[in-house]
Design a protein around this motif. Structure first.
Motif, PDB file in Angstrom:
ATOM      1  N   LEU A 358       6.416  16.679 -16.386  1.00  0.00           N
ATOM      2  CA  LEU A 358       7.310  15.543 -15.723  1.00  0.00           C
ATOM      3  C   LEU A 358       8.799  15.671 -15.995  1.00  0.00           C
ATOM      4  CD1 LEU A 358       7.646  13.237 -13.486  1.00  0.00           C
ATOM      5  CD2 LEU A 358       7.331  11.746 -15.228  1.00  0.00           C
ATOM      6  N   ALA A 359       9.487  16.126 -15.242  1.00  0.00           N
ATOM      7  CA  ALA A 359      11.087  16.314 -15.421  1.00  0.00           C
ATOM      8  C   ALA A 359      11.810  15.433 -14.861  1.00  0.00           C
ATOM      9  CB  ALA A 359      11.451  17.937 -15.243  1.00  0.00           C
ATOM     10  N   ILE A 360      12.914  15.219 -15.252  1.00  0.00           N
ATOM     11  CA  ILE A 360      13.820  14.075 -15.092  1.00  0.00           C
ATOM     12  C   ILE A 360      15.473  14.672 -14.810  1.00  0.00           C
ATOM     13  CG2 ILE A 360      14.723  11.760 -14.920  1.00  0.00           C
ATOM     14  CD1 ILE A 360      12.434  10.820 -16.590  1.00  0.00           C
ATOM     15  N   VAL A 361      15.742  14.770 -13.579  1.00  0.00           N
ATOM     16  CA  VAL A 361      17.135  15.378 -13.288  1.00  0.00           C
ATOM     17  C   VAL A 361      17.961  14.412 -13.009  1.00  0.00           C
ATOM     18  CG1 VAL A 361      18.360  17.175 -11.947  1.00  0.00           C
ATOM     19  CG2 VAL A 361      16.009  17.685 -12.867  1.00  0.00           C
ATOM     20  N   ASN A 362      19.234  14.334 -13.582  1.00  0.00           N
ATOM     21  CA  ASN A 362      20.286  13.509 -12.909  1.00  0.00           C
ATOM     22  C   ASN A 362      20.851  13.924 -11.642  1.00  0.00           C
ATOM     23  OD1 ASN A 362      23.092  12.238 -12.627  1.00  0.00           O
ATOM     24  ND2 ASN A 362      22.529  11.431 -14.476  1.00  0.00           N
ATOM     25  N   VAL A 363      20.895  13.362 -10.570  1.00  0.00           N
ATOM     26  CA  VAL A 363      21.477  13.792  -9.417  1.00  0.00           C
ATOM     27  C   VAL A 363      22.686  12.778  -8.907  1.00  0.00           C
ATOM     28  CG1 VAL A 363      19.437  15.040  -8.544  1.00  0.00           C
ATOM     29  CG2 VAL A 363      19.799  12.552  -8.062  1.00  0.00           C
ATOM     30  N   ALA A 364      23.245  12.361  -9.861  1.00  0.00           N
ATOM     31  CA  ALA A 364      24.481  11.313  -9.479  1.00  0.00           C
ATOM     32  C   ALA A 364      25.409  12.127  -8.879  1.00  0.00           C
ATOM     33  CB  ALA A 364      25.063  10.584 -10.840  1.00  0.00           C
ATOM     34  N   ASP A 365      25.924  13.376  -9.277  1.00  0.00           N
ATOM     35  CA  ASP A 365      26.474  14.228  -8.403  1.00  0.00           C
ATOM     36  C   ASP A 365      25.470  15.225  -7.815  1.00  0.00           C
ATOM     37  OD1 ASP A 365      28.282  16.129  -7.473  1.00  0.00           O
ATOM     38  OD2 ASP A 365      29.264  16.610  -9.247  1.00  0.00           O
ATOM     39  N   PRO A 366      25.494  15.296  -6.337  1.00  0.00           N
ATOM     40  CA  PRO A 366      24.370  16.200  -5.914  1.00  0.00           C
ATOM     41  C   PRO A 366      24.709  17.637  -6.074  1.00  0.00           C
ATOM     42  CG  PRO A 366      24.876  14.116  -4.486  1.00  0.00           C
ATOM     43  CD  PRO A 366      25.787  14.097  -5.567  1.00  0.00           C
ATOM     44  N   ALA A 367      26.039  17.946  -6.150  1.00  0.00           N
ATOM     45  CA  ALA A 367      26.415  19.184  -6.388  1.00  0.00           C
ATOM     46  C   ALA A 367      26.301  19.750  -7.675  1.00  0.00           C
ATOM     47  CB  ALA A 367      27.906  19.291  -5.919  1.00  0.00           C
ATOM     48  N   ASN A 368      26.218  18.770  -8.706  1.00  0.00           N
ATOM     49  CA  ASN A 368      25.675  19.250 -10.145  1.00  0.00           C
ATOM     50  C   ASN A 368      24.595  18.563 -10.813  1.00  0.00           C
ATOM     51  OD1 ASN A 368      28.172  20.991 -10.542  1.00  0.00           O
ATOM     52  ND2 ASN A 368      29.351  19.385  -9.791  1.00  0.00           N
ATOM     53  N   PRO A 369      23.470  18.626 -10.286  1.00  0.00           N
ATOM     54  CA  PRO A 369      22.281  18.127 -10.897  1.00  0.00           C
ATOM     55  C   PRO A 369      22.089  18.966 -12.180  1.00  0.00           C
ATOM     56  CG  PRO A 369      21.462  19.648  -9.486  1.00  0.00           C
ATOM     57  CD  PRO A 369      22.934  19.591  -9.280  1.00  0.00           C
ATOM     58  N   PHE A 370      21.479  18.006 -13.383  1.00  0.00           N
ATOM     59  CA  PHE A 370      21.127  18.535 -14.555  1.00  0.00           C
ATOM     60  C   PHE A 370      20.096  17.925 -15.076  1.00  0.00           C
ATOM     61  CE2 PHE A 370      24.320  15.283 -14.973  1.00  0.00           C
ATOM     62  CZ  PHE A 370      24.093  14.550 -16.203  1.00  0.00           C
ATOM     63  N   LEU A 371      19.405  18.410 -15.903  1.00  0.00           N
ATOM     64  CA  LEU A 371      17.905  18.122 -16.727  1.00  0.00           C
ATOM     65  C   LEU A 371      18.459  17.175 -17.783  1.00  0.00           C
ATOM     66  CD1 LEU A 371      14.777  18.421 -16.706  1.00  0.00           C
ATOM     67  CD2 LEU A 371      15.432  20.019 -18.542  1.00  0.00           C
ATOM     68  N   VAL A 372      17.931  15.809 -17.769  1.00  0.00           N
ATOM     69  CA  VAL A 372      18.141  14.998 -18.971  1.00  0.00           C
ATOM     70  C   VAL A 372      16.906  14.707 -19.640  1.00  0.00           C
ATOM     71  CG1 VAL A 372      20.044  13.958 -17.758  1.00  0.00           C
ATOM     72  CG2 VAL A 372      17.577  13.022 -17.397  1.00  0.00           C
ATOM     73  N   SER A 373      15.420  14.736 -19.126  1.00  0.00           N
ATOM     74  CA  SER A 373      14.590  14.457 -20.119  1.00  0.00           C
ATOM     75  C   SER A 373      13.359  15.118 -19.263  1.00  0.00           C
ATOM     76  CB  SER A 373      14.574  13.040 -20.813  1.00  0.00           C
ATOM     77  OG  SER A 373      14.358  12.295 -19.610  1.00  0.00           O
ATOM     78  N   GLY A 374      12.200  14.749 -20.071  1.00  0.00           N
ATOM     79  CA  GLY A 374      10.979  14.717 -19.368  1.00  0.00           C
ATOM     80  C   GLY A 374       9.898  14.430 -20.565  1.00  0.00           C
ATOM     81  N   ILE A 375       8.543  14.270 -19.876  1.00  0.00           N
ATOM     82  CA  ILE A 375       7.608  14.191 -20.599  1.00  0.00           C
ATOM     83  C   ILE A 375       6.890  15.581 -21.303  1.00  0.00           C
ATOM     84  CG2 ILE A 375       5.255  13.519 -20.779  1.00  0.00           C
ATOM     85  CD1 ILE A 375       6.904  10.919 -20.481  1.00  0.00           C
ATOM     86  N   PRO A 376       7.042  15.695 -22.530  1.00  0.00           N
ATOM     87  CA  PRO A 376       6.485  17.059 -22.982  1.00  0.00           C
ATOM     88  C   PRO A 376       5.010  17.426 -22.971  1.00  0.00           C
ATOM     89  CG  PRO A 376       7.750  15.728 -24.662  1.00  0.00           C
ATOM     90  CD  PRO A 376       7.310  14.755 -23.499  1.00  0.00           C
ATOM     91  N   ASN A 377       5.058  18.891 -22.446  1.00  0.00           N
ATOM     92  CA  ASN A 377       3.740  19.229 -22.383  1.00  0.00           C
ATOM     93  C   ASN A 377       2.707  18.788 -23.714  1.00  0.00           C
ATOM     94  OD1 ASN A 377       1.270  20.717 -21.744  1.00  0.00           O
ATOM     95  ND2 ASN A 377       2.358  22.074 -20.746  1.00  0.00           N
ATOM     96  N   SER A 378       1.575  18.245 -23.430  1.00  0.00           N
ATOM     97  CA  SER A 378       0.657  17.975 -24.395  1.00  0.00           C
ATOM     98  C   SER A 378      -0.782  17.890 -23.759  1.00  0.00           C
ATOM     99  CB  SER A 378       0.902  16.390 -25.136  1.00  0.00           C
ATOM    100  OG  SER A 378       0.705  15.597 -24.014  1.00  0.00           O
ATOM    101  N   THR A 379      -1.670  17.617 -24.623  1.00  0.00           N
ATOM    102  CA  THR A 379      -3.280  17.689 -24.262  1.00  0.00           C
ATOM    103  C   THR A 379      -3.368  16.556 -23.446  1.00  0.00           C
ATOM    104  OG1 THR A 379      -3.713  16.433 -26.374  1.00  0.00           O
ATOM    105  CG2 THR A 379      -4.009  18.969 -26.468  1.00  0.00           C
TER     106      THR A 379
END
Length: 627
Positions: A358-379
């Motif tokens: 699960l990745a979270i992307v900031n799209v406050a500026d739709p022209a410049n979206p960027f990854l801010v965080s996520g739930i790391p891969n785990s068992t």
């Protein structure tokens, strides 16, 4: 000429009049015990093949076809056929007692008594077949001499195959498009090749070749050595479609190739594709983008090329303005972005082969979206099949049921709970205190109470469902599933009731969106726009002294009277209690008083509603039909 013959699979042989192409009329349908794959018409006979048999119809009177004879094949399965003079040539394959592929040749000089004349069962895989001048050309690239029908002989084999074909003189046009010179059938050779990737069925008219595959591609073949594309007509949807509707526009995602189309739905009876956009990517074409709408922006998953942001403020000119790649589980392996939900300034992505399922992307500026965080891969959290966001929580359909993530701080998401159900759960839709989750392995829709997101639990289930997509509007849940739409009233989610359905026979539904009184359904063969009045609307009766409905039980007729102050178009709909329209009458009437009747002889007894709409007023009255 003006007749169209269709091999309708388990619907049998269908015959249409296409004298008016915009209004094809079904003249006849003849259902056979064996599903029909292919049909060829010669003079007054239609030759049809299914898995086990060939059926010969007399179609001299297209409104009353009748079976002349049935020929049973020695071994199934029959595939395709062609007819030349007194012989039918049928491709086949079998897997027992030994693998065999080839052709049967059947003498139909006496169509009442067809006779197997010859066969050749040592050919590579062959489906499509065309016959010309004593030679058979097959899908596999095989050329067979059939001048002596009793002794067909393989004389040539082209290594790359012919696939779909059409003939014109000494030229064989194949998917690709490839143009083969067959003036010497013993040595066919490639004369010309196009590189636009056309596939599917072909037809040639004059100097133009038409290839059908999610629309029509047109090629100029006046110079066979150098065919080139000159035109294209794309259907608005294709396999594995999704749909979202808002502000008189429908956005449809599609595959083959992956992309989206924007459709003007202001007039549902006359939809118009405004623009289409195809995603460039590195992976295969067997996927369709998941989409989310917010304002003038469309957010789409693009598999190995991350999140894509499109500006659709001008729906006739779709423009990509932003892109955010998602890191994979290894430096040389980009993540596959499969699912998306957008809320406020953030896009939530379900990913595979990623460091963040699960990745979270900031799209406050739709022209410049960027990854801010996520739930790391785990068992405990390694897979997201679909997701839905509601308030401060993201609800994920996963390979072990429901997973709940607290995203009140998008920069520090926390996995807080799960509800174990199955090994494969999607799609998912959250609304209020409930989550609706599809379960493919068990054919079930789960209804989960999440008022306390830390302790989700099942409160209801709807069995015998294979759900592809879920949309919620008001107290109704709309489900896209195999062969149609299902509608549930979830005023009390634990005691849901099915209140409507719409069948789309012989095609699966992949996407659904509900907006107002309309439902948009994405199927294998296009977008369907359905009207659903709903039970809440049905009980609201608009009184008008201009519209009075009188009911007569004699002859089961519904008689109603209305008055018009001006000339107007009048729409009358008879609606059952599930919101389905069972009768519709549209008429242009002059000013004055009019009386109409609806015969109810074939309508089941029960409670109905008669809705009458004019340019001046709308009336709705309850009707009770009794035996």
């Amino acid at each position: 000429d003006t007749l169209l013959f269709l091999a309708g699979y388990d619907r049998g042989l269908l015959i249409y009049s296409v004298k008016m192409p915009e209004q094809p009329i079904l003249l006849a349908r003849y259902r056979t015990s064996d599903p029909i794959w292919d049909v060829v018409v010669q003079d007054t006979l239609a030759f049809c093949v299914g898995s086990y048999e060939m059926t010969i119809f007399n179609v001299a009177d297209p409104e009353n076809p009748w079976v002349v004879s049935v020929w049973l094949a020695p071994w199934p399965f029959l595939l395709r056929l062609d007819v030349m003079d007194d012989y039918v040539y049928i491709t086949m394959r079998r897997s027992w007692p030994s693998t065999a592929m080839g052709i049967y040749i059947v003498d139909v000089s006496d169509p009442v008594h067809p006779i197997l004349t010859g066969q050749l069962l040592t050919l590579p895989m062959s489906t499509a077949i065309v016959i010309s001048d004593g030679f058979a050309y097959l899908y596999s690239g095989s050329v067979v001499d059939v001048a002596d029908p009793e002794n067909p002989t393989l004389i040539a084999q082209v290594y790359y195959g012919f696939r779909e074909m059409c003939l014109d003189g000494d030229l064989l046009y194949c998917s690709g498009p490839k143009i083969m010179d067959i003036s010497d059938p013993y040595s066919p050779f490639l004369l010309g090749h196009g590189y636009q990737g056309a596939a599917g069925y072909l037809a040639k008219i004059g100097n133009f070749l038409y290839g059908a595959w999610n629309g029509v591609n047109v090629y100029d073949v006046s110079e066979p050595q150098l065919p080139f594309q000159v035109g294209e007509f794309r259907l608005s949807t294709s396999l594995k479609t999704r749909v979202m509707a808002a502000n008189n526009l429908a956005v449809v995602s599609e595959c083959y190739p992956p992309g989206i189309s924007i459709i003007d739905i202001a007039d549902p009876g006359n939809c118009l594709v405004l623009d289409s956009y195809e995603f460039l990517h590195e992976s295969d074409n067997s996927w369709s983008p998941q989409i989310a709408l917010q304002g003038d922006y469309l957010y789409a998953t693009a598999k190995d090329s991350g999140l894509r942001v499109l500006d659709i403020s001008d729906p006739t000119n779709i423009t990509e303005i932003g892109h955010c790649p998602i890191p994979g589980s290894s430096p040389n392996s980009p993540a596959l972005v499969m699912n998306i939900a957008v809320q406020g300034e953030y896009a939530f992505l379900g990913c595979r082969r990623s460091a963040y399922p699960l990745a979270i992307v900031n799209v406050a500026d739709p022209a410049n979206p960027f990854l801010v965080s996520g739930i790391p891969n785990s068992t405990s959290f390694n897979y997201v099949l679909d997701l839905s966001v509601n308030g401060a929580y993201v609800y994920c359909g996963a390979n072990s049921g429901l997973k709940v993530v607290d995203v009140s701080n998008p920069y520090d998401p926390v996995y807080i709970a799960q509800c174990s159900l199955s090994t494969y759960c999607e799609p998912i839709c959250a609304s209020g205190d409930y989550v609706y989750l599809g379960d493919s392995p068990n054919g079930t829709l789960w209804i989960i109470y999440v008022a306390n997101p830390y302790n989700p639990f099942v409160v209801g289930q709807c069995p015998e469902l294979s759900v592809s997509d879920i949309s919620i509007y008001g107290n109704y849940v709309f489900l896209a599933e195999t062969q149609g739409l299902r509608i549930l009233d979830v005023t009390e989610p634990a005691n849901w009731q099915e209140v409507g359905y719409y069948r789309t026979p012989y095609m699966d539904c992949y996407g659904v969106d509900a907006e107002g009184g309309s439902v948009y359904l994405a199927t294998q063969q296009g977008m369907w726009i359905l009207q659903f009045y709903g039970m809440a609307v049905a009980e609201r009766t608009v009184k008008s002294n201009q519209a009075r409905i009188r009911i007569s039980t004699v002859g089961r007729r519904i008689r109603y009277t209305y008055s018009l102050q001006h000339d107007s178009r009048v729409k009358t709909s008879l609606i059952d209690i599930c919101g389905r329209v069972v009768r519709r009458i549209v008429a242009d009437e002059s000013a004055g008083t009019h009386t109409q009747e609806i015969a109810g002889t074939d309508i089941p007894s029960g409670i109905y509603f008669l809705r009458l709409e004019t340019e001046e007023y709308c009336a709705l009255e309850k009707v009770v039909l009794l035996k």
